[in-house]
Scaffold this motif. Structure first.
Motif: not given
Length: 140
Positions: A31-52
């Motif tokens: 979700x936060x990896x940017x080693x494939x595009x170092x011009x991008x930095x991903x910030x923000x909360x961990x999300x998009x993962x279903x509960x449970x």
């Protein structure tokens, strides 16, 4: 997930993976990896993962940003998500429930639900406190 960087992971997807593997999977979350595009930095909360999800996994690894300092919020909010997941996976015996409650008291998510916005606010408060602490250290 369905992509190298999946915005969402659902219980249905994990059921499909589990059926193929015939065991619970370990997720390497990009979700936060940017080693494939170092011009991008991903910030923000961990999300998009279903509960449970944790009850369906053997483990979860987070592939972080290449920039060390940019990982504070993603890793902190992953911890908050994980604590909320522990609440949903708690054993039925009383000792396990007390352990999960004690973990929840220290970082929120006491009711077993995860709010990305609340996790982000908690991470930002802790990050500012960390920055302020470092600023007070001699030699900085």
């Amino acid at each position: 997930g369905p992509k190298v960087v999946s915005q969402e992971l659902s219980a249905v997807l994990l059921e499909e993976v589990e059926a193929v593997l015939r065991r619970r999977p370990v997720i390497w979350d990009n979700l936060y990896a940017n080693d494939y595009d170092c011009r991008r930095v991903f910030l923000g909360p961990y999300m998009g993962r279903a509960p449970g999800l944790m009850s369906r996994l053997h483990g979860l690894l987070l592939n972080p940003n290449c920039e060390l300092q940019a990982n504070f919020i993603p890793i902190h909010t992953l911890g908050t998500w994980f604590r909320s997941e522990l609440g949903s996976c708690a054993p039925s015996d009383r000792a396990g429930v007390e352990e999960v409650a004690a973990l929840g008291d220290s970082q929120g998510a006491q009711d077993g639900s995860y709010s990305p916005q609340e996790a982000l606010e908690l991470a930002l408060r802790d990050w500012v406190a960390e920055i302020n602490q470092q600023a007070l250290e001699p030699g900085r």
